[in-house]
Design a protein around this motif. Structure first.
Motif, PDB file in Angstrom:
ATOM      1  N   MET A   1       0.842  -1.192   0.000  1.00 59.76           N
ATOM      2  CA  MET A   1       0.000   0.000   0.000  1.00 59.76           C
ATOM      3  C   MET A   1       0.881   1.248   0.000  1.00 59.76           C
ATOM      4  SD  MET A   1      -2.901   0.918   2.716  1.00 59.76           S
ATOM      5  CE  MET A   1      -3.628   2.473   2.787  1.00 59.76           C
ATOM      6  N   LEU A   2       0.502   2.198  -0.823  1.00 62.10           N
ATOM      7  CA  LEU A   2       1.254   3.438  -0.934  1.00 62.10           C
ATOM      8  C   LEU A   2       0.909   4.356   0.231  1.00 62.10           C
ATOM      9  CD1 LEU A   2       3.060   5.308  -2.644  1.00 62.10           C
ATOM     10  CD2 LEU A   2       0.993   6.094  -3.777  1.00 62.10           C
ATOM     11  N   THR A   3       1.944   4.866   0.874  1.00 63.10           N
ATOM     12  CA  THR A   3       1.762   5.819   1.962  1.00 63.10           C
ATOM     13  C   THR A   3       2.281   7.164   1.494  1.00 63.10           C
ATOM     14  OG1 THR A   3       2.128   4.063   3.574  1.00 63.10           O
ATOM     15  CG2 THR A   3       2.285   6.328   4.361  1.00 63.10           C
ATOM     16  N   LEU A   4       1.402   8.133   1.526  1.00 65.76           N
ATOM     17  CA  LEU A   4       1.782   9.476   1.091  1.00 65.76           C
ATOM     18  C   LEU A   4       2.078  10.359   2.291  1.00 65.76           C
ATOM     19  CD1 LEU A   4      -0.868  10.138  -1.692  1.00 65.76           C
ATOM     20  CD2 LEU A   4       1.506   9.474  -1.982  1.00 65.76           C
ATOM     21  N   GLU A   5       3.147  11.108   2.157  1.00 71.55           N
ATOM     22  CA  GLU A   5       3.473  12.088   3.178  1.00 71.55           C
ATOM     23  C   GLU A   5       2.907  13.426   2.728  1.00 71.55           C
ATOM     24  OE1 GLU A   5       7.378  14.345   4.859  1.00 71.55           O
ATOM     25  OE2 GLU A   5       7.582  12.222   4.408  1.00 71.55           O
ATOM     26  N   ILE A   6       2.125  14.046   3.563  1.00 79.01           N
ATOM     27  CA  ILE A   6       1.541  15.342   3.222  1.00 79.01           C
ATOM     28  C   ILE A   6       2.573  16.417   3.540  1.00 79.01           C
ATOM     29  CG2 ILE A   6      -0.294  16.990   3.708  1.00 79.01           C
ATOM     30  CD1 ILE A   6      -2.040  14.562   4.455  1.00 79.01           C
ATOM     31  N   PRO A   7       3.020  17.135   2.519  1.00 75.37           N
ATOM     32  CA  PRO A   7       4.050  18.148   2.747  1.00 75.37           C
ATOM     33  C   PRO A   7       3.490  19.349   3.505  1.00 75.37           C
ATOM     34  CG  PRO A   7       3.305  18.238   0.474  1.00 75.37           C
ATOM     35  CD  PRO A   7       2.606  17.070   1.122  1.00 75.37           C
ATOM     36  N   THR A   8       4.350  19.965   4.274  1.00 74.18           N
ATOM     37  CA  THR A   8       3.967  21.202   4.950  1.00 74.18           C
ATOM     38  C   THR A   8       4.317  22.370   4.041  1.00 74.18           C
ATOM     39  OG1 THR A   8       6.115  21.334   6.043  1.00 74.18           O
ATOM     40  CG2 THR A   8       4.333  20.261   7.261  1.00 74.18           C
ATOM     41  N   LEU A   9       3.615  23.449   4.209  1.00 77.87           N
ATOM     42  CA  LEU A   9       3.899  24.641   3.403  1.00 77.87           C
ATOM     43  C   LEU A   9       5.249  25.224   3.792  1.00 77.87           C
ATOM     44  CD1 LEU A   9       0.537  26.572   3.265  1.00 77.87           C
ATOM     45  CD2 LEU A   9       1.818  25.648   1.351  1.00 77.87           C
ATOM     46  N   PRO A  10       6.003  25.684   2.818  1.00 79.05           N
ATOM     47  CA  PRO A  10       7.313  26.266   3.108  1.00 79.05           C
ATOM     48  C   PRO A  10       7.213  27.747   3.486  1.00 79.05           C
ATOM     49  CG  PRO A  10       6.990  26.225   0.750  1.00 79.05           C
ATOM     50  CD  PRO A  10       5.772  25.566   1.377  1.00 79.05           C
ATOM     51  N   LEU A  11       6.164  28.120   4.204  1.00 80.50           N
ATOM     52  CA  LEU A  11       5.948  29.518   4.572  1.00 80.50           C
ATOM     53  C   LEU A  11       6.152  29.694   6.068  1.00 80.50           C
ATOM     54  CD1 LEU A  11       2.715  30.222   2.497  1.00 80.50           C
ATOM     55  CD2 LEU A  11       5.076  30.772   1.890  1.00 80.50           C
ATOM     56  N   LYS A  12       6.897  30.730   6.419  1.00 82.67           N
ATOM     57  CA  LYS A  12       7.147  31.036   7.818  1.00 82.67           C
ATOM     58  C   LYS A  12       6.994  32.537   8.027  1.00 82.67           C
ATOM     59  CE  LYS A  12      10.234  27.149   8.682  1.00 82.67           C
ATOM     60  NZ  LYS A  12       9.580  26.356   7.699  1.00 82.67           N
ATOM     61  N   SER A  13       6.378  32.889   9.125  1.00 82.09           N
ATOM     62  CA  SER A  13       6.185  34.294   9.471  1.00 82.09           C
ATOM     63  C   SER A  13       7.316  34.726  10.398  1.00 82.09           C
ATOM     64  CB  SER A  13       4.828  34.459  10.156  1.00 82.09           C
ATOM     65  OG  SER A  13       4.600  35.802  10.474  1.00 82.09           O
ATOM     66  N   ASP A  14       7.959  35.847  10.078  1.00 83.52           N
ATOM     67  CA  ASP A  14       9.037  36.324  10.944  1.00 83.52           C
ATOM     68  C   ASP A  14       8.466  37.182  12.065  1.00 83.52           C
ATOM     69  OD1 ASP A  14       8.637  38.900   9.927  1.00 83.52           O
ATOM     70  OD2 ASP A  14      10.407  38.864   8.651  1.00 83.52           O
ATOM     71  N   SER A  15       9.342  37.746  12.883  1.00 83.99           N
ATOM     72  CA  SER A  15       8.905  38.503  14.060  1.00 83.99           C
ATOM     73  C   SER A  15       8.083  39.743  13.712  1.00 83.99           C
ATOM     74  CB  SER A  15      10.110  38.906  14.901  1.00 83.99           C
ATOM     75  OG  SER A  15      10.981  39.725  14.149  1.00 83.99           O
ATOM     76  N   SER A  16       8.233  40.252  12.491  1.00 84.44           N
ATOM     77  CA  SER A  16       7.461  41.438  12.092  1.00 84.44           C
ATOM     78  C   SER A  16       6.149  41.059  11.399  1.00 84.44           C
ATOM     79  CB  SER A  16       8.294  42.317  11.159  1.00 84.44           C
ATOM     80  OG  SER A  16       8.473  41.668   9.912  1.00 84.44           O
ATOM     81  N   GLY A  17       5.914  39.746  11.217  1.00 83.14           N
ATOM     82  CA  GLY A  17       4.696  39.300  10.560  1.00 83.14           C
ATOM     83  C   GLY A  17       4.849  39.113   9.066  1.00 83.14           C
ATOM     84  N   THR A  18       6.045  39.329   8.547  1.00 84.36           N
ATOM     85  CA  THR A  18       6.299  39.132   7.127  1.00 84.36           C
ATOM     86  C   THR A  18       6.436  37.643   6.852  1.00 84.36           C
ATOM     87  OG1 THR A  18       7.414  41.258   6.956  1.00 84.36           O
ATOM     88  CG2 THR A  18       7.884  39.649   5.226  1.00 84.36           C
ATOM     89  N   ILE A  19       5.750  37.179   5.822  1.00 89.37           N
ATOM     90  CA  ILE A  19       5.807  35.758   5.470  1.00 89.37           C
ATOM     91  C   ILE A  19       6.950  35.547   4.489  1.00 89.37           C
ATOM     92  CG2 ILE A  19       4.576  33.832   4.428  1.00 89.37           C
ATOM     93  CD1 ILE A  19       1.972  35.151   5.393  1.00 89.37           C
ATOM     94  N   ARG A  20       7.832  34.621   4.853  1.00 96.99           N
ATOM     95  CA  ARG A  20       8.993  34.302   4.034  1.00 96.99           C
ATOM     96  C   ARG A  20       8.918  32.845   3.596  1.00 96.99           C
ATOM     97  NH1 ARG A  20      11.992  38.770   4.151  1.00 96.99           N
ATOM     98  NH2 ARG A  20      11.824  40.082   5.981  1.00 96.99           N
ATOM     99  N   ILE A  21       9.654  32.531   2.534  1.00 97.08           N
ATOM    100  CA  ILE A  21       9.589  31.201   1.948  1.00 97.08           C
ATOM    101  C   ILE A  21      10.783  30.371   2.415  1.00 97.08           C
ATOM    102  CG2 ILE A  21       9.533  29.888  -0.200  1.00 97.08           C
ATOM    103  CD1 ILE A  21       8.226  32.406  -1.437  1.00 97.08           C
ATOM    104  N   GLY A  22      10.471  29.204   2.953  1.00 92.58           N
ATOM    105  CA  GLY A  22      11.508  28.296   3.421  1.00 92.58           C
ATOM    106  C   GLY A  22      12.392  28.952   4.455  1.00 92.58           C
ATOM    107  N   ARG A  23      13.675  28.703   4.329  1.00 96.16           N
ATOM    108  CA  ARG A  23      14.644  29.304   5.258  1.00 96.16           C
ATOM    109  C   ARG A  23      15.356  30.475   4.604  1.00 96.16           C
ATOM    110  NH1 ARG A  23      17.180  24.080   8.362  1.00 96.16           N
ATOM    111  NH2 ARG A  23      15.168  23.319   9.078  1.00 96.16           N
ATOM    112  N   THR A  24      14.665  31.141   3.697  1.00 89.58           N
ATOM    113  CA  THR A  24      15.252  32.275   2.977  1.00 89.58           C
ATOM    114  C   THR A  24      14.634  33.575   3.461  1.00 89.58           C
ATOM    115  OG1 THR A  24      13.625  32.417   1.181  1.00 89.58           O
ATOM    116  CG2 THR A  24      15.401  30.788   0.933  1.00 89.58           C
ATOM    117  N   ARG A  25      15.143  34.662   2.943  1.00 92.81           N
ATOM    118  CA  ARG A  25      14.572  35.976   3.234  1.00 92.81           C
ATOM    119  C   ARG A  25      13.608  36.414   2.132  1.00 92.81           C
ATOM    120  NH1 ARG A  25      15.534  38.792   7.100  1.00 92.81           N
ATOM    121  NH2 ARG A  25      15.519  40.799   6.069  1.00 92.81           N
ATOM    122  N   VAL A  26      13.385  35.557   1.150  1.00 94.49           N
ATOM    123  CA  VAL A  26      12.483  35.876   0.044  1.00 94.49           C
ATOM    124  C   VAL A  26      11.049  35.876   0.576  1.00 94.49           C
ATOM    125  CG1 VAL A  26      11.680  35.226  -2.256  1.00 94.49           C
ATOM    126  CG2 VAL A  26      14.078  34.835  -1.604  1.00 94.49           C
TER     127      VAL A  26
END
Length: 109
Positions: A1-26
């Motif tokens: 049986m195939l087991t799928l891993e559900i990926p998490t979104l690569p979005l993180k909010s910094d201390s100012s509330g700005t949403i950045r992608i992954g571990r970047t400043r983009v």
């Protein structure tokens, strides 16, 4: 049986509330803006190699499924940026500083 891993979104909010992608400043709005200008995920990746291509696709997919909320977030970010700009421009000495920069730029030509 195939087991799928559900990926998490690569979005993180910094201390100012700005949403950045992954571990970047983009920021989220950087990718959304480029996408709305007609750039493909690969085009965006070529401009921002710190990003993972899969993360760009995930962000675009999330945006397409949550366009209203993301557009509202971006409008709020733009509003806050305009307020900060206005505060900076109202500081004493700002216009003199701008004039000095302009003079240096003109002299350098």
């Amino acid at each position: 049986m195939l087991t799928l891993e559900i990926p998490t979104l690569p979005l993180k909010s910094d201390s100012s509330g700005t949403i950045r992608i992954g571990r970047t400043r983009v920021t989220l709005e950087t990718v959304v803006y480029a996408f709305n200008q007609g750039y493909t995920a690969e085009d965006i990746f070529s401009q921002f190699p710190a990003l993972e291509l899969a993360d760009i696709y995930a962000v675009i997919s999330y945006y397409l499924n949550n366009r209203k909320a993301i557009d509202e977030y971006i409008q709020q970010q733009e509003k806050e940026a305009a307020q900060i700009k206005k505060q900076l421009e109202s500081r004493p000495g700002y216009q003199a500083f701008r004039q000095r920069l302009h003079a240096q730029k003109t002299e350098g030509r």
